[in-house]
Design a protein around this motif. Structure first.
Motif, PDB file in Angstrom:
ATOM      1  N   LEU A  32      18.422 -27.041 -10.776  1.00 20.68           N
ATOM      2  CA  LEU A  32      19.467 -27.595  -9.909  1.00 20.68           C
ATOM      3  C   LEU A  32      19.228 -29.075  -9.647  1.00 20.68           C
ATOM      4  CD1 LEU A  32      19.888 -24.728  -7.263  1.00 20.68           C
ATOM      5  CD2 LEU A  32      21.419 -25.289  -9.158  1.00 20.68           C
ATOM      6  N   ALA A  33      17.964 -29.447  -9.505  1.00 21.45           N
ATOM      7  CA  ALA A  33      17.646 -30.848  -9.215  1.00 21.45           C
ATOM      8  C   ALA A  33      18.087 -31.774 -10.341  1.00 21.45           C
ATOM      9  CB  ALA A  33      16.140 -30.992  -8.971  1.00 21.45           C
ATOM     10  N   LYS A  34      18.101 -31.278 -11.579  1.00 25.06           N
ATOM     11  CA  LYS A  34      18.531 -32.090 -12.708  1.00 25.06           C
ATOM     12  C   LYS A  34      20.006 -32.466 -12.614  1.00 25.06           C
ATOM     13  CE  LYS A  34      15.297 -29.910 -15.996  1.00 25.06           C
ATOM     14  NZ  LYS A  34      15.219 -29.130 -17.260  1.00 25.06           N
ATOM     15  N   PHE A  35      20.779 -31.663 -11.892  1.00 21.04           N
ATOM     16  CA  PHE A  35      22.227 -31.868 -11.812  1.00 21.04           C
ATOM     17  C   PHE A  35      22.648 -32.387 -10.440  1.00 21.04           C
ATOM     18  CE2 PHE A  35      21.580 -28.830 -15.183  1.00 21.04           C
ATOM     19  CZ  PHE A  35      22.554 -29.124 -16.121  1.00 21.04           C
ATOM     20  N   ARG A  36      21.708 -32.885  -9.648  1.00 15.36           N
ATOM     21  CA  ARG A  36      22.009 -33.245  -8.267  1.00 15.36           C
ATOM     22  C   ARG A  36      23.120 -34.284  -8.137  1.00 15.36           C
ATOM     23  NH1 ARG A  36      16.827 -35.681  -8.849  1.00 15.36           N
ATOM     24  NH2 ARG A  36      15.886 -33.944  -7.725  1.00 15.36           N
ATOM     25  N   ASN A  37      23.324 -35.100  -9.185  1.00 13.39           N
ATOM     26  CA  ASN A  37      24.366 -36.124  -9.132  1.00 13.39           C
ATOM     27  C   ASN A  37      25.750 -35.583  -9.510  1.00 13.39           C
ATOM     28  OD1 ASN A  37      22.506 -38.127  -8.383  1.00 13.39           O
ATOM     29  ND2 ASN A  37      21.993 -38.548 -10.530  1.00 13.39           N
TER      30      ASN A  37
END
Length: 398
Positions: A94-99
């Motif tokens: 999920l952190a990879k897609f935070r933007n």
């Protein structure tokens, strides 16, 4: 005695023939999500869509799912992900897609709530869209899938569009067991009749893809109205049609795909919880009726055919062989057509229908026994129906 037996076999064969007719009426020629712009005019406007994705321990499939959602060509969208306390690599993914997405951690699960329903409810409270798309973390979406579905919802003037995906099947057990389960579900809900606005008792919802207007969602009480239901999608669809709203269930194999389970163990555990719910929380009478239906319509005809084959050397055209062959022909034909048009698999798998149904009955027996004895049914780290739980806690499951 022989005359009576022949008469019973003839009546039984007629029953199976009529059942095959029901299959033909309800399953053949299922409507598909339009792909040609001439079939579905472009949307009048592009309403904002909130994509709500509940996840829990789905590291194996989540990255592909989020990549496909972020790549959707629909311009007016937001992606809301609610993480139900994952203990695997889900938070890192999920952190990879935070933007590109909005991430929320699930609040403590209230008594009486199913985990997925609670996550969807939390996502709804954060959503800004005019439309909501509820989907799952094991789904893969084509770039134009949302644009096509929104256009269809607008042009058809319906309140809910729910899609049947391309089922991604890779192992032998997936190919053997998954299509017959979908086949049985569609038979049980009435097939194409779910799209008939004049038949409110026929409905279906697929929680892997449900596009619903905000007005309709709020009118039926959203996920709060089905907070304790494991098969929440079917319950929501029923509530929607009972409220006089319009639903459409479409085949959309070119729009999105799903790989639900990857092994016999996952299939067994996954469908075990659904059998539990469909039998009204291991209600013995309901479970027995389901077993009888499966045995009478999908197992016994093959036993009769086998008996006829055994008698054939001494009596080539014995009534068991004739009746059994007739019944099995129609059952196999229906399954072969379903495999060809729906599952897009080698139709030879359809010949293993009695084996698939027998295994599904075994799953049902396991579900019923575990539920009746209070052993509970585990799913994604949560347990449903354990005697050790407090009464209000028994509905907790992811």
């Amino acid at each position: 005695m022989s005359l009576l037996l022949n008469l019973l076999l003839a009546v039984y064969a007629l029953l199976i023939f009529l059942f095959a007719g029901y299959e033909k009426i309800t399953l053949v020629g299922f409507p598909s999500l339009p792909n040609d712009k001439t079939d579905t005019p472009p949307p009048i406007h592009t309403p904002s869509v909130s994509i709500i994705l509940p996840v829990r321990n789905q590291a194996n499939t989540l990255e592909v799912c989020l990549t496909s959602l972020a790549s959707l060509d629909y311009p007016n969208k937001e992606i809301i992900v609610v993480d139900g306390g994952s203990t695997d690599e889900t938070p890192q993914i999920l952190a990879k897609f935070r933007n590109k997405i909005r991430i929320f951690n699930e609040e403590p699960l209230p008594n009486g709530w199913v985990g997925k329903n609670w996550a969807c409810n939390l996502g709804y409270k954060q959503a800004k869209g005019e439309l909501f798309l509820f989907t799952d973390g094991d789904s893969i979406h084509a770039t134009d899938s949302l644009s096509r579905t929104v256009a269809y919802l607008q042009s058809s003037k319906v309140d809910l569009v729910t899609l049947a995906p391309q089922t991604i099947l890779q192992t032998f057990w997936e190919k053997l067991l998954q299509p017959p389960v979908f086949y049985l579900i569609l038979l049980a809900v009435g097939g194409k009749w779910v799209n008939d606005d004049k038949r409110p008792s026929y409905s279906i919802g697929n929680g892997q893809y449900m596009l619903i207007t905000r007005a309709a969602y709020e009118k039926i009480g959203g996920h709060e109205s089905v907070h304790d239901k494991i098969v929440e999608d079917l319950s929501m669809a029923r509530n929607l049609k009972r409220a006089g709203l319009r639903l459409r269930f479409l085949v959309a194999q070119d729009a999105f795909g799903v790989r639900m389970y990857s092994s016999l163990r996952e299939i067994w555990i996954g469908w075990r919880k659904n059998f539990y719910t469909a039998s009204e929380n291991h209600h013995l009478r309901r479970a027995i009726l389901r077993f009888l239906f499966l045995f009478v319509f999908f197992i016994l005809p093959f036993i009769i055919l086998a008996q006829g084959i055994l008698l054939a050397p001494a009596q080539p055209l014995n009534p068991f062989l004739l009746a059994g062959g007739f019944m099995c022909f129609w059952l196999w034909l229906g399954m072969l057509i379903f495999y060809k048009q729906g599952a897009q698999l080698n139709p030879a798998y359809g010949l293993l229908l009695p084996l698939a149904v027998a295994i599904y009955m075994g799953i049902g027996v396991d579900s019923t026994i575990r539920g009746a004895l209070g052993k509970g049914l585990s799913w994604k780290g949560r347990v449903y129906g354990q005697n050790s739980q407090k009464p209000d806690d028994k509905a907790r499951v992811a």
